[in-house]
Design a protein around this motif. Sequence first.
Motif, short mmCIF file in Angstrom:
data_model
loop_
_atom_site.label_atom_id
_atom_site.label_comp_id
_atom_site.label_asym_id
_atom_site.label_seq_id
_atom_site.Cartn_x
_atom_site.Cartn_y
_atom_site.Cartn_z
N PRO A 147 48.52 17.29 -7.39
CA PRO A 147 47.97 18.64 -6.62
C PRO A 147 46.51 18.46 -6.26
O PRO A 147 45.87 18.93 -5.33
CB PRO A 147 48.17 19.43 -7.69
CG PRO A 147 49.27 18.95 -8.60
CD PRO A 147 49.04 17.40 -8.63
N LYS A 148 45.67 17.77 -7.16
CA LYS A 148 44.17 17.80 -6.99
C LYS A 148 44.05 16.81 -5.61
O LYS A 148 43.12 17.56 -4.75
CB LYS A 148 43.32 16.94 -7.83
CG LYS A 148 43.22 17.84 -9.23
CD LYS A 148 41.79 18.42 -9.27
CE LYS A 148 41.64 19.33 -10.42
NZ LYS A 148 42.03 20.82 -10.20
N VAL A 149 44.60 15.83 -5.52
CA VAL A 149 44.43 14.94 -4.39
C VAL A 149 45.03 15.76 -3.18
O VAL A 149 44.23 15.67 -1.88
CB VAL A 149 44.99 13.50 -4.49
CG1 VAL A 149 45.27 12.82 -2.98
CG2 VAL A 149 44.56 12.80 -5.35
N ARG A 150 45.85 16.42 -3.08
CA ARG A 150 46.56 16.92 -2.03
C ARG A 150 45.76 18.08 -1.46
O ARG A 150 45.35 18.40 -0.49
CB ARG A 150 48.08 17.56 -2.38
CG ARG A 150 49.00 16.29 -2.47
CD ARG A 150 50.31 17.17 -2.48
NE ARG A 150 50.78 17.53 -3.61
CZ ARG A 150 51.35 18.81 -3.82
NH1 ARG A 150 51.42 19.63 -2.65
NH2 ARG A 150 51.61 19.30 -4.86
N ALA A 151 45.23 18.87 -2.40
CA ALA A 151 44.33 20.12 -2.09
C ALA A 151 43.34 19.62 -1.52
O ALA A 151 42.51 20.38 -0.50
CB ALA A 151 43.93 20.88 -3.40
N LEU A 152 42.52 18.40 -1.86
CA LEU A 152 41.43 17.95 -1.25
C LEU A 152 41.42 17.50 0.00
O LEU A 152 40.87 18.01 1.06
CB LEU A 152 40.49 16.90 -2.20
CG LEU A 152 39.29 16.31 -1.77
CD1 LEU A 152 38.46 17.54 -1.99
CD2 LEU A 152 38.97 15.13 -2.71
#
Length: 224
Positions: A147-152
């Motif tokens: 999720p973190k990588v996707r949001a960034l």
Amino acid sequence: MRPRPVVAIDGPSGVGKTTVARGLARRLGMIYVDSGALYRSLAWLAAQDGVSWDDAEGLAALAGRHRFAFDREGRALVDGELAGKRIRTLRMSEGASTVAQHPMVRKALLTIQRDLGANGGVVLEGRDIGTVVFPDAEVKFFLAASPKVRALRRWKEMQAHGEQATLEQVERDQEARDRKDRGRSVAPLIKADDAVEISCDDMGPDEVVALMAARVEGCGATSA
Ligand code: DC
């Protein structure tokens, strides 16, 4: 039998589907279809016409009154006009995910997607391409990333388009959308049994495209 293959790419928002699907289509000389743009365009039309995103019948009727297509570069067209940036806002992300919950809406947009891919030679990206739209696609991929990588990734993309939003907003929006997309009763976001899963956390788009292209070519699926 189709003269050329259909390549299905599914996965959650912000995983980089658009970049790699476009890149793969270019590399293989295929047409690129962004199915999410259809849901986004319908949400936008509804907002213009005062049709509620909860009004399944009104939305399906609205879909029937307009023409959805893609130009040679794979850009979405509504009634012959570029849909453009206005369908890429956080608001339209939410609208697309909401209108996509209705079976009647999905049915109306399904025909368009199947027509676009009928002759093959096409890379389609979305949430249910390998499971519902083209369950018989010659090659299927399911992209995954944290999720973190996707949001960034999504936040950077929005910055590049001049769209105002904080990383926290994007992360929250994405989480809510994923929950909706995975939890809906019709055509939920799910990996097809025969899809190849690619984890994109530590891979750049070029690497992912190369891996996919090798897979498609390896299947002998690119020859006419
Ligand atoms: O891929 P995207 O972020 O542009 O898609 C926007 C929304 O459209 C997504 O949250 C769910 C819906 N969608 C869908 O339900 N099925 C698809 N094949 C593509 C998109």
